[in-house]
Design an enzyme around this catalytic site. Structure first.
Site, PDB file in Angstrom:
ATOM      1  N   HIS A  48      27.600  13.301   9.829  1.00  0.00           N
ATOM      2  CA  HIS A  48      27.656  13.873   8.480  1.00  0.00           C
ATOM      3  C   HIS A  48      27.940  12.718   7.518  1.00  0.00           C
ATOM      4  O   HIS A  48      29.080  12.379   7.274  1.00  0.00           O
ATOM      5  CB  HIS A  48      28.727  14.969   8.383  1.00  0.00           C
ATOM      6  CG  HIS A  48      28.333  16.209   9.125  1.00  0.00           C
ATOM      7  ND1 HIS A  48      27.893  17.339   8.479  1.00  0.00           N
ATOM      8  CD2 HIS A  48      28.262  16.478  10.445  1.00  0.00           C
ATOM      9  CE1 HIS A  48      27.585  18.262   9.379  1.00  0.00           C
ATOM     10  NE2 HIS A  48      27.810  17.767  10.583  1.00  0.00           N
ATOM     11  N   GLU A  53      19.405  22.696   7.551  1.00  0.00           N
ATOM     12  CA  GLU A  53      19.775  23.787   8.449  1.00  0.00           C
ATOM     13  C   GLU A  53      20.141  25.068   7.716  1.00  0.00           C
ATOM     14  O   GLU A  53      21.297  25.325   7.450  1.00  0.00           O
ATOM     15  CB  GLU A  53      20.884  23.372   9.424  1.00  0.00           C
ATOM     16  CG  GLU A  53      22.081  22.651   8.859  1.00  0.00           C
ATOM     17  CD  GLU A  53      23.075  22.265   9.963  1.00  0.00           C
ATOM     18  OE1 GLU A  53      23.214  23.000  10.952  1.00  0.00           O
ATOM     19  OE2 GLU A  53      23.720  21.216   9.815  1.00  0.00           O
ATOM     20  N   HIS A 112      22.670  17.925   6.041  1.00  0.00           N
ATOM     21  CA  HIS A 112      23.458  16.699   5.850  1.00  0.00           C
ATOM     22  C   HIS A 112      22.657  15.464   6.217  1.00  0.00           C
ATOM     23  O   HIS A 112      21.774  15.529   7.074  1.00  0.00           O
ATOM     24  CB  HIS A 112      24.712  16.769   6.738  1.00  0.00           C
ATOM     25  CG  HIS A 112      24.414  17.171   8.160  1.00  0.00           C
ATOM     26  ND1 HIS A 112      24.260  16.264   9.168  1.00  0.00           N
ATOM     27  CD2 HIS A 112      24.174  18.389   8.739  1.00  0.00           C
ATOM     28  CE1 HIS A 112      23.976  16.904  10.305  1.00  0.00           C
ATOM     29  NE2 HIS A 112      23.909  18.198  10.075  1.00  0.00           N
ATOM     30  N   ASP A 126      19.421  16.005  15.237  1.00  0.00           N
ATOM     31  CA  ASP A 126      20.244  17.217  15.262  1.00  0.00           C
ATOM     32  C   ASP A 126      19.281  18.384  15.026  1.00  0.00           C
ATOM     33  O   ASP A 126      18.577  18.398  14.010  1.00  0.00           O
ATOM     34  CB  ASP A 126      21.264  17.067  14.118  1.00  0.00           C
ATOM     35  CG  ASP A 126      22.231  18.229  13.982  1.00  0.00           C
ATOM     36  OD1 ASP A 126      22.169  19.168  14.778  1.00  0.00           O
ATOM     37  OD2 ASP A 126      23.065  18.172  13.046  1.00  0.00           O
ATOM     38  N   GLU A 131      17.257  24.535  12.480  1.00  0.00           N
ATOM     39  CA  GLU A 131      17.559  23.191  11.981  1.00  0.00           C
ATOM     40  C   GLU A 131      16.593  22.149  12.517  1.00  0.00           C
ATOM     41  O   GLU A 131      16.269  22.152  13.708  1.00  0.00           O
ATOM     42  CB  GLU A 131      18.989  22.789  12.394  1.00  0.00           C
ATOM     43  CG  GLU A 131      19.379  21.375  11.972  1.00  0.00           C
ATOM     44  CD  GLU A 131      20.819  21.002  12.332  1.00  0.00           C
ATOM     45  OE1 GLU A 131      21.373  21.589  13.276  1.00  0.00           O
ATOM     46  OE2 GLU A 131      21.366  20.116  11.669  1.00  0.00           O
TER      47      GLU A 131
HETATM   48 CO   LIG Z   1      23.451  19.705  11.686  1.00  0.00          CO
END
Ligand SMILES: [Co+2]
Length: 299
Positions: free
Chosen positions: A169, A194, A161, A101, A284
């Site tokens: 998550h 992030e 996360h 991510d 992020e």
């Molecule tokens: Co994220």
């Protein structure tokens, strides 16, 4: 907490997801230009992800100015990037459920370098701090201090996360402020960090439907249409978030998605808007934490 299985095959899939995500993020920022059609950009980037051997782990999110997160253009949209402002480009890639991510912020019109740089610098400052046993409070306060020293506020109710297989998550949070319980980073965990920065109030509130959904609760369904849509969703996306436009090949897909959302079978994400209407920047990276230190990141 379930830890990353560090057998080589899993790690290879994660590393591949990370390198595709990095390329997709860079390409996305490059294509996000004033006047470009958002839908064309997200489709091009999602196709790139698939060509490289991954799948989108969630729809490419585009956040203009005070839209912090959870927006992707709907099918048929002709919405264009504005001539001024900031654009956050948040992309997730998975390979067999192993997710990376990553996000960056682009400058539309060229006037927003301080805001953009504050979130980027916050991330750069904390990446070297990350290792097993590192203090979450120290990471959060470093993010907060970096952003406030440049004259902005961190967005306090958005957090980094942990990520597990097919689970974006996974329960371990990395706050963007120092006002947090002081837990430490465990061994063998994948975390996305992030920082978000803003000149607004420093927190987000829910806005409108962002055209993004994910499976939610199991429920008895009686109608054929809902059941068949649900099996398409399970088959294509498993437990990961998906876009309305990814189901536009299904008959009456909008009505059926709305019906499933009303019944609570799927969750409809709302856009997250800065409470004071302030512009928001975001940076992020996903970081693989091993037994002794960091194995890799999506930088
Ligand atoms: Co994220």
């Amino acid at each position: 907490m379930r830890v990353l299985r560090t057998i080589r095959e899993d790690l290879d899939k994660l590393l591949l997801a990370g390198s595709i995500a990095r390329e997709a993020r860079e390409r996305g920022i490059q294509l996000s230009q004033p006047g470009a059609i958002m839908l064309d950009v997200v489709e091009e980037v999602e196709e790139l992800i698939i060509r490289r051997g991954g799948k989108p782990a969630f729809p490419v999110n585009i956040g203009i100015d005070s839209v912090a997160a959870h927006y992707t253009p709907p099918s048929g949209s002709s919405e264009r990037f504005p001539s001024k402002g900031v654009v956050k480009f948040d992309v997730g890639v998975h390979v067999d459920g192993y997710v990376a991510d990553t996000a960056a912020t682009g400058d539309l019109g060229g006037n927003n370098q301080a805001l953009i740089g504050s979130a980027r610098k916050a991330l750069e400052e904390v990446i070297p701090l990350i290792k097993p046993g590192a203090s979450i409070r120290l990471i959060g306060s470093t993010i907060e201090k970096t952003i406030t020293s440049i004259g902005y506020r961190p967005v306090t109710n958005l957090m980094g996360h942990s990520i597990e297989r097919y689970n974006l998550h996974a329960g371990f949070n990395v706050p963007n402020t120092g006002s947090t319980a002081d837990v430490t980073i465990p061994r063998e965990i994948v975390i996305a960090v992030e920082p978000f920065a803003t000149g607004g109030k420093g927190f987000v509130v829910s806005g409108r439907n962002g055209n993004i959904f994910s499976l939610s609760r199991e429920k008895e369904l009686d109608d054929e249409e809902s059941l068949s849509m649900l099996s398409v969703i399970r088959e294509r996306f498993s437990t990961l978030p998906f876009a309305e436009r990814w189901l536009s090949d299904q008959h009456r897909h909008r009505e059926i998605l709305n019906r499933l959302a009303r019944r609570g079978v799927i969750h409809a994400y709302q856009t997250l808007l800065e409470a004071g209407g302030g512009q928001v920047s975001q940076w992020e990276h996903t970081i693989i934490v091993g037994r002794d230190g960091v194995i890799a990141s999506s930088m």
